[in-house]
Design a protein around this motif. Structure first.
Motif, PDB file in Angstrom:
ATOM      1  N   ARG A 201      -4.981  37.524  -2.511  1.00 22.02           N
ATOM      2  CA  ARG A 201      -4.549  36.570  -3.543  1.00 22.02           C
ATOM      3  C   ARG A 201      -3.516  37.125  -4.494  1.00 22.02           C
ATOM      4  NH1 ARG A 201      -9.887  33.534  -5.655  1.00 22.02           N
ATOM      5  NH2 ARG A 201      -8.276  32.460  -6.848  1.00 22.02           N
ATOM      6  N   GLY A 202      -3.202  38.410  -4.371  1.00 20.12           N
ATOM      7  CA  GLY A 202      -2.221  39.008  -5.258  1.00 20.12           C
ATOM      8  C   GLY A 202      -2.839  39.493  -6.556  1.00 20.12           C
ATOM      9  N   VAL A 203      -2.110  40.348  -7.254  1.00 17.70           N
ATOM     10  CA  VAL A 203      -2.556  40.839  -8.559  1.00 17.70           C
ATOM     11  C   VAL A 203      -2.579  39.662  -9.536  1.00 17.70           C
ATOM     12  CG1 VAL A 203      -2.047  42.421 -10.464  1.00 17.70           C
ATOM     13  CG2 VAL A 203      -1.601  43.122  -8.092  1.00 17.70           C
ATOM     14  N   PRO A 204      -3.642  39.509 -10.325  1.00 17.95           N
ATOM     15  CA  PRO A 204      -3.714  38.376 -11.248  1.00 17.95           C
ATOM     16  C   PRO A 204      -2.487  38.257 -12.139  1.00 17.95           C
ATOM     17  CG  PRO A 204      -5.826  39.484 -11.158  1.00 17.95           C
ATOM     18  CD  PRO A 204      -4.865  40.331 -10.367  1.00 17.95           C
ATOM     19  N   GLY A 205      -2.062  37.014 -12.344  1.00 17.96           N
ATOM     20  CA  GLY A 205      -0.854  36.767 -13.123  1.00 17.96           C
ATOM     21  C   GLY A 205      -0.919  37.309 -14.530  1.00 17.96           C
ATOM     22  N   ALA A 206      -2.100  37.284 -15.153  1.00 16.96           N
ATOM     23  CA  ALA A 206      -2.217  37.778 -16.526  1.00 16.96           C
ATOM     24  C   ALA A 206      -1.866  39.257 -16.610  1.00 16.96           C
ATOM     25  CB  ALA A 206      -3.640  37.549 -17.042  1.00 16.96           C
ATOM     26  N   ILE A 207      -2.239  40.011 -15.581  1.00 18.89           N
ATOM     27  CA  ILE A 207      -1.929  41.443 -15.573  1.00 18.89           C
ATOM     28  C   ILE A 207      -0.440  41.662 -15.322  1.00 18.89           C
ATOM     29  CG2 ILE A 207      -2.345  43.619 -14.365  1.00 18.89           C
ATOM     30  CD1 ILE A 207      -5.221  42.673 -13.895  1.00 18.89           C
ATOM     31  N   LEU A 208       0.113  40.938 -14.353  1.00 13.85           N
ATOM     32  CA  LEU A 208       1.550  41.082 -14.069  1.00 13.85           C
ATOM     33  C   LEU A 208       2.395  40.657 -15.263  1.00 13.85           C
ATOM     34  CD1 LEU A 208       1.707  39.752 -10.399  1.00 13.85           C
ATOM     35  CD2 LEU A 208       1.731  42.141 -11.176  1.00 13.85           C
ATOM     36  N   ASP A 209       2.001  39.570 -15.921  1.00 16.87           N
ATOM     37  CA  ASP A 209       2.758  39.094 -17.077  1.00 16.87           C
ATOM     38  C   ASP A 209       2.758  40.126 -18.199  1.00 16.87           C
ATOM     39  OD1 ASP A 209       3.239  36.762 -15.724  1.00 16.87           O
ATOM     40  OD2 ASP A 209       1.753  35.576 -16.813  1.00 16.87           O
ATOM     41  N   TYR A 210       1.597  40.717 -18.444  1.00 16.17           N
ATOM     42  CA  TYR A 210       1.558  41.709 -19.520  1.00 16.17           C
ATOM     43  C   TYR A 210       2.313  42.977 -19.126  1.00 16.17           C
ATOM     44  CZ  TYR A 210       0.263  44.635 -23.344  1.00 16.17           C
ATOM     45  OH  TYR A 210       0.345  45.447 -24.449  1.00 16.17           O
TER      46      TYR A 210
ATOM     47  N   GLU B  39       5.311  50.740  -3.609  1.00 18.54           N
ATOM     48  CA  GLU B  39       6.359  49.764  -3.257  1.00 18.54           C
ATOM     49  C   GLU B  39       6.182  48.439  -3.993  1.00 18.54           C
ATOM     50  OE1 GLU B  39       5.837  52.940  -0.674  1.00 18.54           O
ATOM     51  OE2 GLU B  39       4.374  51.297  -0.877  1.00 18.54           O
ATOM     52  N   GLY B  40       5.121  48.347  -4.808  1.00 15.66           N
ATOM     53  CA  GLY B  40       4.901  47.133  -5.584  1.00 15.66           C
ATOM     54  C   GLY B  40       4.053  46.089  -4.902  1.00 15.66           C
ATOM     55  N   LEU B  41       3.493  46.399  -3.730  1.00 11.33           N
ATOM     56  CA  LEU B  41       2.634  45.451  -3.028  1.00 11.33           C
ATOM     57  C   LEU B  41       1.200  45.550  -3.533  1.00 11.33           C
ATOM     58  CD1 LEU B  41       3.934  46.083   0.605  1.00 11.33           C
ATOM     59  CD2 LEU B  41       4.572  44.211  -0.952  1.00 11.33           C
ATOM     60  N   PRO B  42       0.433  44.477  -3.490  1.00 13.32           N
ATOM     61  CA  PRO B  42      -0.959  44.536  -3.946  1.00 13.32           C
ATOM     62  C   PRO B  42      -1.779  45.501  -3.096  1.00 13.32           C
ATOM     63  CG  PRO B  42      -0.224  42.255  -3.734  1.00 13.32           C
ATOM     64  CD  PRO B  42       0.837  43.099  -3.105  1.00 13.32           C
ATOM     65  N   THR B  43      -2.689  46.215  -3.724  1.00 12.95           N
ATOM     66  CA  THR B  43      -3.615  47.060  -2.990  1.00 12.95           C
ATOM     67  C   THR B  43      -4.656  46.185  -2.294  1.00 12.95           C
ATOM     68  OG1 THR B  43      -4.863  47.353  -5.039  1.00 12.95           O
ATOM     69  CG2 THR B  43      -3.296  49.086  -4.455  1.00 12.95           C
ATOM     70  N   GLU B  44      -5.534  46.801  -1.528  1.00 12.23           N
ATOM     71  CA  GLU B  44      -6.470  46.057  -0.690  1.00 12.23           C
ATOM     72  C   GLU B  44      -7.268  45.023  -1.475  1.00 12.23           C
ATOM     73  OE1 GLU B  44      -8.218  44.671   2.606  1.00 12.23           O
ATOM     74  OE2 GLU B  44      -6.635  46.207   2.568  1.00 12.23           O
ATOM     75  N   ARG B  45      -7.709  45.378  -2.641  1.00 14.93           N
ATOM     76  CA  ARG B  45      -8.534  44.464  -3.435  1.00 14.93           C
ATOM     77  C   ARG B  45      -7.817  43.153  -3.732  1.00 14.93           C
ATOM     78  NH1 ARG B  45     -10.875  45.640  -9.549  1.00 14.93           N
ATOM     79  NH2 ARG B  45     -11.971  43.664  -9.805  1.00 14.93           N
ATOM     80  N   TYR B  46      -6.507  43.238  -3.924  1.00 20.39           N
ATOM     81  CA  TYR B  46      -5.736  42.051  -4.310  1.00 20.39           C
ATOM     82  C   TYR B  46      -4.801  41.561  -3.211  1.00 20.39           C
ATOM     83  CZ  TYR B  46      -7.381  43.008  -9.045  1.00 20.39           C
ATOM     84  OH  TYR B  46      -8.175  43.204 -10.145  1.00 20.39           O
ATOM     85  N   ARG B  47      -4.986  42.064  -1.991  1.00 22.83           N
ATOM     86  CA  ARG B  47      -4.055  41.736  -0.913  1.00 22.83           C
ATOM     87  C   ARG B  47      -4.073  40.242  -0.569  1.00 22.83           C
ATOM     88  NH1 ARG B  47      -4.006  46.220   3.199  1.00 22.83           N
ATOM     89  NH2 ARG B  47      -2.943  47.122   1.391  1.00 22.83           N
TER      90      ARG B  47
END
Length: 403
Positions: free
Chosen positions: A181-190, A171-179
């Motif tokens: 603070r969210g998925v790092p922006g550098a990864i989402l941007d790329y 569904e696009g939600l962060p998994t437990e590790r990133y719940r």
């Protein structure tokens, strides 16, 4: 020269360089190397890879020549990853490329540096070494005429960010590790530029590299800790798995000198975990019957891992090392000093970006605080232990000696 020049036996579920999803910037095929071989070679020739020589795992660089650095650890992980890949019919070059690149984003002073930098960056998106590795291979390395970064294949980039599992849910939600603070922006941007399938597992090759990292850590941290005198061989008997290995060594070679016992123990740790990973990986793959690499990605669970018994042994080893090594008083004392060095540098450079070298301060005049902070984080993260201390001496009157 046809791609078949590089063909070798691969299982159907292995990543195939001839079927790669390609590179963000298209390039002509190499007449002498497969796509994954090219990725491996680009990592080896990167500036960030060479700097791993002077970035430490637990001990600071001047503790002694026989302790592991990020570079020696990385080489050990690559050797184990290739062994796993070969036995399971995977692409060895991709597994090696991922093993060689997995620590590129680490800061100076091991996990202490990362934790300090993450705290400093709390208001600016945080700091994550996996995201930093992606920034390095897609942006920060500036070597090629046609592009920034290394322009690695989709499969290598995917494995780099997902070797520990999916980053988002379907569904696009962060998994437990990133719940939190969210998925790092550098990864989402790329991923917005080149979809890395963040909601699936990575290839079997990336999973092999991930457990190779665990195996190498377990073996060499015990070796380093024993050599440093942080704990004794007899202390290891509190871990049943290690007690069994020590009994085997003592039974075969009574009275063997301590240095050889330590080496024999390390050999057996690696061998037992590698053999278990091969058996367990084979069992899971046989049960899944994946027809291609994408079936592995969509399996919903890791296909390369340890059996229940060896997973417990891995947990027990890490449970021993945490208090006896990572939180040993002598190591903690150095961690406190290293933490202060990173925080001092971050504070100084964010207040005065002109204190950084020319290429790092370029374009920061009037920039937003978050942009300045990210540039400073990039600069500090790329430092070796030695260079970080040299920069601190340049800017401050008193610099700890990290002893």
């Amino acid at each position: 020269m046809p791609q078949s020049r590089f063909d070798r036996w691969r299982a159907p579920y292995a990543a195939d360089p001839a079927l790669s999803r390609g590179r963000l910037t298209p390039e002509d095929a190499s007449p002498t190397r497969s796509e994954f071989q090219r990725d491996r070679d680009r990592v080896i020739h990167a500036n960030a890879f060479r700097r791993l020589k002077h970035k430490t795992q637990v001990f600071v660089f001047h503790e002694g020549d026989h302790y592991r650095t990020r570079l020696t650890h990385t080489i050990e992980v690559a050797q184990i990853a290739r062994a796993l890949a070969r036995a399971l019919g995977l692409d060895e070059d991709l597994a090696e490329a991922l093993a060689l690149s997995h620590d590129l984003g680490h800061t100076p002073f091991g996990h202490t540096g990362e934790e300090a930098l993450d705290d400093c960056m709390a208001d600016h998106g945080g700091f994550d070494h996996n995201a930093q590795a992606l920034r390095i291979v897609t942006r920060l390395e500036k070597r090629y005429a046609e592009f920034d970064g290394l322009n690695l294949t989709w499969e290598t980039l995917e494995g780099l960010v997902k070797h520990n599992g999916p980053l988002t849910t379907p569904e696009g939600l962060p998994t437990e590790r990133y719940r939190k603070r969210g998925v790092p922006g550098a990864i989402l941007d790329y991923a917005a530029r080149q979809d890395l399938w963040l909601d699936t597992h990575a290839s079997a090759e990336a999973q092999a590299a991930a457990i190779a990292d665990d195996i190498a850590y377990d073996a060499h941290d015990i070796d380093d800790g024993l050599r440093a005198g942080l704990f004794a061989l007899e202390d290891l008997r509190s871990v049943p798995f290690l007690a069994g290995l020590l009994d085997d060594i003592a039974g075969r070679w009574p009275g063997l000198e301590r240095s050889r016992v330590i080496h024999e123990l390390g050999r057996r740790i690696i061998t037992r975990f590698v053999e278990d990973g091969i058996r367990e990986g084979g069992r899971r793959l046989e049960a899944l019957q994946p027809k291609d690499a994408d079936d592995v990605r969509r399996a919903g669970h890791a296909v390369i891992g340890f059996s229940g018994e060896m997973a417990e042994a891995d947990r027990a080893i890490k449970g021993f090392l945490f208090p006896h090594m990572y939180r040993h008083p002598s190591v903690v004392a150095v961690r406190v000093q290293a933490d202060a060095v990173v925080r001092d540098l971050f504070g100084r450079f964010t207040r005065d970006p002109d204190a950084m070298p020319g290429e790092w301060r370029e374009g920061l005049a009037g920039a937003e605080p978050s942009r300045i902070a990210r540039r400073v984080a990039d600069y500090i993260a790329g430092m070796t232990d030695r260079y970080a201390l040299d920069e601190h001496r340049r800017l401050f009157d008193v610099t700890p000696d990290l002893r």
